[in-house]
Write an enzyme that holds these catalytic residues in place. Sequence first.
Site, mmCIF file in Angstrom:
data_model
loop_
_atom_site.group_PDB
_atom_site.id
_atom_site.type_symbol
_atom_site.label_atom_id
_atom_site.label_comp_id
_atom_site.label_asym_id
_atom_site.label_seq_id
_atom_site.Cartn_x
_atom_site.Cartn_y
_atom_site.Cartn_z
ATOM 1 N N HIS A 170 47.221 42.948 76.130
ATOM 2 C CA HIS A 170 47.145 43.659 77.409
ATOM 3 C C HIS A 170 46.485 42.763 78.471
ATOM 4 O O HIS A 170 46.926 42.723 79.623
ATOM 5 C CB HIS A 170 46.360 44.953 77.220
ATOM 6 C CG HIS A 170 46.515 45.934 78.341
ATOM 7 N ND1 HIS A 170 47.734 46.306 78.858
ATOM 8 C CD2 HIS A 170 45.593 46.624 79.057
ATOM 9 C CE1 HIS A 170 47.560 47.181 79.839
ATOM 10 N NE2 HIS A 170 46.262 47.380 79.986
ATOM 11 N N HIS A 229 41.421 54.089 86.184
ATOM 12 C CA HIS A 229 42.293 53.002 85.730
ATOM 13 C C HIS A 229 43.720 53.502 85.532
ATOM 14 O O HIS A 229 44.687 52.823 85.906
ATOM 15 C CB HIS A 229 41.738 52.433 84.422
ATOM 16 C CG HIS A 229 42.472 51.221 83.929
ATOM 17 N ND1 HIS A 229 42.685 50.103 84.700
ATOM 18 C CD2 HIS A 229 43.051 50.962 82.723
ATOM 19 C CE1 HIS A 229 43.342 49.201 84.002
ATOM 20 N NE2 HIS A 229 43.596 49.709 82.798
ATOM 21 N N GLU A 253 31.936 33.088 70.203
ATOM 22 C CA GLU A 253 31.272 32.905 71.486
ATOM 23 C C GLU A 253 31.104 31.429 71.823
ATOM 24 O O GLU A 253 31.345 31.003 72.953
ATOM 25 C CB GLU A 253 29.905 33.601 71.454
ATOM 26 C CG GLU A 253 29.038 33.340 72.672
ATOM 27 C CD GLU A 253 29.634 33.884 73.961
ATOM 28 O OE1 GLU A 253 29.099 33.531 75.023
ATOM 29 O OE2 GLU A 253 30.631 34.621 73.916
#
Length: 387
Positions: free
Chosen positions: A365, A307, A81
């Site tokens: 992806h 989707h 992060e």
Amino acid sequence: MNAHARPALYRNFHRLAWFALIMTASTIMFGSFVRLSDAGLSCPDWPTCYGRVTWPQTQMEAAQHVASEIRPLESHKAWREQVHRFLAGLLGVEVLTLALLAARRRRHGIAQIVTASVLVALAIPLYMRGEHVASSVLAIGGEAILLLAALRWSNIDLARAAVLTLAVVVFQALLGMWTVTWLLKPIVVMGHLLGGMAMFGLLVWMAWRATHLPITLAEAPRLRWWLRAGLALLVLQIALGGWVSANYAALACGGGSVSLDNFPRCVSQWWPQQNYGEGFTLWRGIGVDYEGGVLDGASRIAIQMAHRMMAIVVSLYLLVLSVRMFRLPGMRGWSTALGLLVLLQISLGVLNVKLALPLAVAVMHSGGAVALLFVLVSLLARLRAPE
């Protein structure tokens, strides 16, 4: 003035734009890695991580900060992060440089950009001290200055595009902050993804315009309309993909099997029970921890099915566009790239389900969406009709 004329720019502007473009793509991909590895809340405070510029290495170090009461340290996630935040910060500096260079000949251009940047910079320590209202006022003021400049300026020197990109960077920083403080709220997570894609698209356009390598084609006006429609469909599909990820709906139909029951069927049915009302409720209030998702099965299935259905529409449209471009002179390379990327995206989407969302495939992806965006925006930036 010719909209396709070469802009009068700083001599290395195109190099800086391409570098910023690569940095943006890298940051998007790394952000996808952070999100998909469930590390989005690994630093409960912002912009520090348990009060540190980097991240703590031990539980004892983390315990010295109040953030440890919100969430125990997971050091194997915290670095992800915080590195993502570092990358975003460096990208912000790069975009600020582009904005200053593009606006250097504008009247009060440098002053406006510097003033906006100072206001945003001052908002950060105020936020860290808990003065959220004052911090928000300063950040909104800086954003307003940038947006007003973008509205006033033309784009012959790319000043409008550059300052608009900087405004997106500022808003991205706010979304990054809200992602943490609002506990992975889906609308914020999806907005953060779309903001990154918008920044990438703007930089692709700027990089090609600054490089000035037009593609002259008699069919350019009609093809540009096809490309605009394709871009709109792609952005909608990216938004749906972000909504799938933010609501942890990627495996709502099942996964981890070569069986047809998870794809093309869903939970062994062609049309299972779906709750689109709950699945697409955008605002659910603040204070709920959305890590892992809060929706029931029917709601997540609705998101996944939406989707998938949109993927069919977008894929067919882009494949038709690819065939159409293949027949045009000088467009076979771009046509082939577009067609192959569409087929690759379909394959990666199916593999995500069949292999139960492996991290590498899921990140690829996301990268495929970035690549498709690059192709469509590149063509829109370069295509022009003969004089």
